[in-house]
Design an enzyme around this catalytic site. Structure first.
Site, short mmCIF file in Angstrom:
data_model
loop_
_atom_site.label_atom_id
_atom_site.label_comp_id
_atom_site.label_asym_id
_atom_site.label_seq_id
_atom_site.Cartn_x
_atom_site.Cartn_y
_atom_site.Cartn_z
N LYS B 80 42.29 1.70 41.91
CA LYS B 80 42.35 1.73 40.49
C LYS B 80 42.91 0.31 40.03
O LYS B 80 43.77 -0.30 40.63
CB LYS B 80 43.21 2.88 40.01
CG LYS B 80 43.53 3.04 38.53
CD LYS B 80 44.53 4.35 38.44
CE LYS B 80 44.43 4.76 36.78
NZ LYS B 80 45.28 5.81 36.62
N SER B 155 43.11 9.39 33.74
CA SER B 155 42.69 7.98 33.37
C SER B 155 41.99 7.50 34.66
O SER B 155 41.47 6.53 34.59
CB SER B 155 44.01 7.31 33.16
OG SER B 155 44.94 7.14 34.14
N SER B 179 46.00 12.45 35.84
CA SER B 179 45.18 11.27 35.94
C SER B 179 44.47 11.12 37.18
O SER B 179 43.59 10.35 37.18
CB SER B 179 45.94 9.84 35.64
OG SER B 179 45.88 9.87 34.20
#
Lengths: 479, 488
Positions: B80, B155, B179
């Site tokens: 990420k 997210s 997330s």
């Protein structure tokens, strides 16, 4: 109406650690800009702080040195504000749960409220935080050096117990003496290791209510603090006398102009939006940890001075020399331990030994003579075996050769002559050889005796016991 | 078809010499080339660096290093865009970091590399991990591999989509309020939020420090257990990481769940739950019961305050954490007449709306006069929420809930309504507030369109072993993990 000033100090000192507060970067002064930096102290994304264990110890040690309580629980908080020299735009500091609280500093200052020349200032707290970078402004741009960012900083907050520029100066001097002696901070003003914020207000003498608090920011010299107060206190008193009501504000000290000026009023005060630092665990010192810190306690300057005065019956001047010069004091203590007249040893150490150190550039540990030898030398003088004049010679020999005094005296044949018949003969010869001086003495010129005494000493090569010489000469001249 | 393998399948092949690390990495790069234009999981990737790492892994293999020593040897794993990888861009899907290149490695990157992984790629996300759909990315929205008209969740949407699209064998994301678990549920993969303090946060760009935790996305539970083991462990660089032993989670696998008591929280069976989600979760509960676990009802009475508590604590911490993005030391800068103007212009232009919204919210709740009423109160409620869980765990070993109230929604459906978006996390945020561990795994699909549904299992603090045991037993008794997304 008479007015009095009420003053409290916030003193920031850089802690004497090898590395910075949250990272392994060196805590040193004078490096090229931005060379002692890493992702942590530059506030890069993703970095985390790790508390410097030594800084925590020095903080608690300071607490002990300043007679503070050590709370069982302390924590760090974030103080939020934007400034280009702040890498994270918040400062990590101990806000409501500091590592130390409620202490006091005692120091020599004679003034209102002092007892026997001693004053006491209460310490609200000494808490640990971090320093910021240093901005430099050039013609068309500014630069920030982050070498200083993250250096451990101790903020020592006093209660408003100070009453004037001189007392404030004395407090600062005493405080920094303690911090230096304790190994907490070098408090080197030249290197920016100490900075002060001063809170000052005035009120009618004897009133209990405090006037509007005015904070003067960012002074980095003792004399700056004193001068700022010498300016600010009369300014406030005059304003109050004129009937103005002073408003709480922050002022800046202009070192060059020698004045304070408004920086921001209470309405413009920062809202720092403190929050507990989530990246650090609360600090809960264990008893063994505290024990270890207490093991680092040292004798503080004032206590040391008092001890030298009490234990060795030295005058305050001598005690102050040993208060300030640790190695010399230790040398003296080894020489004077158990000796009947420590003052005599102190004289030799302070006068001869100190001068020798300066001359030779030696440190005390590099000395060739031992404390026992110095004590022996003093004993030889005091027991009348050598004159104090000869003692000077012996000392010089000791300093260069390291030979014990008895051996030197023996080798040089300097043992003092206390044989009365021998001295009588020398005195008789001197009186006869200097008949005019003899006549002068008899005519009432007392000083003539000293001349004759000098002659005898000269002939004896300094070995004649001077007090015997004096006695015998005088007796003979009066016969 | 190398890219479709799980980590354990790939590792077995690599160890047998049936394929090389380079081939595995090339398979991911080829798959990215083939499908990522439609998925948009990757913000960027450094193919040269990835292949160099793969070659290095192949050299280690040739020298006799085995997967016993390096359990991820030659396995491509993507990150990420919130995790620092030395020499690679670090943008947090924000414009404010400009062309920032990380000068250091996160601890998890070191751990992955020590385990032999080929660490590559920057995966899309909501800006600074604030959002539930990646629609808050400053660059683009990641689309759901099961239906490109829908969001991938957030997210860590890029992480989930990349695994569902088989562009990486595993990905590593972060979970502050769901997330990891929410996008894992919406994309049909396994996502783990370890216990707070289990995985080092050093190198994870902080959103809300007391809630953030790094965790993996994988294709099955066994891979998740392996990845979690590699990522976990005490880190002296993270004062909040815990010095707890890291067990071999895979060694705890057992298809027989007898002896386990599992709780169903009364408060989670709420109205508003999508009927298909509701049905799938109930079926999953029955399945777990049939494997031997005892199912009991538990109560988490403060659940209804979790969202309110979260949206005070998280923005408060974020407002301080994001203060460092000021244009002074790194990242994008918009010049100004003085540092203050430079700062506000940089932040004004560099941050997106959602990030600004949360900074403003956080600044407000920390302001003098409001701090006690909001922040302190929220911290107290947070303790009550944690105590709810600890009390429940006195009688049960784990708790089952849906991961999300609905399957993946259409792109744009909620992007104008922050409150609706916040409710996507209603089942996941308590876990972060309580500091416990949680996992999401597929438990079925909706009819038409066919969209994954996630089952959430919540465990005790440092109870990952039990979590993986339940998840693996369930997974192996159901077909869901074998379903492939259309782009796979």
């Amino acid at each position: 109406m008479e007015y009095e000033a009420v003053i409290g100090l916030e003193t920031h000192v850089q802690l004497k650690t090898h590395s910075k507060m949250w990272c392994g970067c060196a805590n040193i002064f004078g490096s090229d800009p931005n060379t002692n930096v890493c992702p942590v102290c530059l506030g890069m994304p993703g970095v985390l702080p790790v508390a410097n264990a030594e800084a925590l110890k020095l903080t608690v040690l300071t607490g002990y040195l300043l007679n503070c309580e050590i709370p069982p629980f302390a924590k760090f908080d974030r103080k939020n504000y934007f400034y280009p020299d702040s890498a994270k735009n918040y400062q990590v500091t101990q806000y409501d749960r500091p590592s130390t609280a409620k202490g006091w500093v005692e120091f020599e200052f004679d003034g209102p409220g002092s007892v026997d020349g001693m004053s006491r200032v209460r310490i609200t707290r000494a808490h640990l935080e971090e320093d910021v970078g240093k901005s430099t402004h050039f013609d068309r741009h500014s630069g920030v050096d982050f070498n200083r960012a993250g250096v451990p900083l101790l903020e020592i907050v006093s209660e408003p117990d100070l009453n004037g520029p001189e007392m404030t100066y004395a407090y600062l001097k005493a405080l920094t003496d303690i911090l230096r002696r304790g190994g907490i901070s070098d408090c080197d003003l030249e290197k920016g290791m100490l900075r002060c914020d001063v809170n000052v207000s005035v009120r009618p003498k004897g009133a209990t209510q405090l006037g509007s608090k005015i904070e003067i920011k960012n002074m980095n010299t003792f004399s700056g603090v004193r001068r700022a107060l010498e300016y600010e206190i009369p300014r406030q008193i005059e304003a109050v006398r004129r009937g103005e009501s002073l408003r709480q504000e922050t002022r800046r000290w202009d070192e060059v102009a020698g004045i304070t000026e408004t920086m921001r009023s209470k309405e413009d005060a920062h809202d720092y939006r403190y929050l507990p630092e989530p990246d650090l665990m609360p600090f809960v010192p264990t008893e063994p940890w505290l024990e270890e810190v207490r093991g680092r306690l040292v004798e503080l300057p004032l206590a040391r001075k008092r001890r030298f005065m009490g234990e060795y019956l030295l005058p305050s001047g001598d005690a102050e020399v040993f208060r300030d010069h640790l190695e010399l004091g230790a040398f003296f203590e080894r020489a004077a331990a158990g000796y009947k007249n420590p003052k005599a040893i102190a004289n030799l150490v302070i006068n001869n030994l100190q001068a020798h150190l300066v001359e030779s550039g030696f440190s005390v540990t590099e000395l060739k003579m031992t404390p026992a030898a110095v004590r022996e030398l003093v004993e030889l003088v005091e027991s009348g075996k050598i004159s104090s004049k000869i003692a000077q010679e012996v000392f010089r020999e000791m300093a260069t050769s390291g030979e014990p005094p008895a051996a030197i005296i023996d080798r040089k044949g300097w043992l003092q002559v206390s044989d009365i018949s021998a001295i009588e003969a020398l005195c008789q010869a001197a009186i006869e050889a200097n008949s005019s001086s003899s006549a002068d003495f008899r005519a009432g010129k007392v000083a003539a005796l000293n001349f004759l005494k000098g002659q005898v000493m000269k002939v004896s090569k300094g070995k004649a016991n001077p007090s015997l010489v004096g006695e015998i000469l005088e007796r003979k001249l009066r016969e | 078809m190398l890219h479709r393998l799980t980590i354990s399948e790939l590792t077995a092949r690599i160890m047998r010499g049936d394929c090389s690390a380079r081939e595995a990495t090339q398979a991911c790069l080829d798959q990215i080339k083939r499908v990522d234009e439609g998925v948009k999981a990757f913000l960027s990737y450094d193919a040269t660096d990835a292949l160099n790492q793969a070659d290095a892994a192949d050299r280690l293999l040739a020298s006799g290093v085995s997967s016993q020593e390096k359990p991820l040897l030659g396995v491509p794993v993507a990150l990420k865009d919130v995790i620092a990888h030395k020499g690679q861009p670090l943008n947090c899907a924000s414009k404010i970091l400009g062309n920032f290149i990380s000068p250091y490695d996160a601890t998890v990157v070191n751990r992955l590399k020590d385990a032999g992984a080929v660490v590559f790629g920057r995966l899309n996300m909501d800006e600074f991990a604030m959002g539930s759909s990646t629609e808050n990315s400053a660059f683009f929205t990641t689309l759901n591999p099961w239906d490109p008209t829908r969001i991938s969740g957030g997210s860590s949407g890029g992480c989930a989509a990349a695994v569902a699209a088989h562009e990486a064998f595993a990905t590593v994301g972060s979970d502050t309020g769901g997330s990891i678990r929410q996008p894992a549920a919406l994309c049909g993969c396994v996502g783990v939020k370890p216990t707070y303090g289990r995985v080092s946060r050093y190198g994870l760009t902080a959103f809300a420090s007391s809630l953030d935790q790094i965790g993996p996305f994988t294709k099955d539970v066994s891979d998740a257990a392996l990845m979690t083991r590699v990522l976990s462990g005490y880190d002296p660089r993270d004062s909040t990481s815990m010095n707890e032993p890291v067990p071999n989670y895979q060694a705890g696998f057992n298809h027989d769940l007898r002896g386990l008591r599992i709780g169903l929280p009364r408060e989670y069976m709420i109205g508003g739950l999508d009927p298909q989600v509701d049905a799938a979760v109930r079926k999953a509960v029955a399945q777990i019961q049939s494997l031997g676990a005892e199912i009991v009802e538990v109560s988490l009475p403060h659940t209804e305050y979790a969202a309110a508590t979260y949206y005070i604590i998280a923005p408060a911490e974020a407002s301080a954490n994001l203060a460092r993005f000021d244009g002074i030391r790194y990242g994008a800068r918009v010049e100004g007449a003085d540092p203050f103007e430079l700062n506000s212009r940089t932040r004004g232009q560099g941050f997106g709306d959602e990030v600004k919204r949360r900074i403003i919210l956080g600044t407000y709740v920390l302001s003098s006069g409001y701090y006690d009423a909001y922040y302190i109160r929220a911290q107290k409620v947070r303790t009550l929420i944690r105590n709810d869980f600890l009390k429940a765990y006195e009688t049960v070993d784990a708790i089952l809930t849906p991961t999300t109230p609905t399957p993946a929604f259409k792109v744009g459906a909620k992007s104008d309504d922050p409150l609706q978006m916040y409710l996507c996390d209603v089942f996941t945020i308590s876990c972060n507030l309580a500091g416990i561990c949680g996992l999401s795994l597929p438990c079925g699909f909706t009819g038409t369109p066919k969209l994954p549904i996630g089952l959430q299992i919540l465990g005790k603090p440092f109870g990952e072993l039990t979590l993986f045991r339940i998840a693996q037993a369930y997974e192996q008794s159901t077909p869901w993990h074998r379903e492939l997304s259309p782009v796979a």
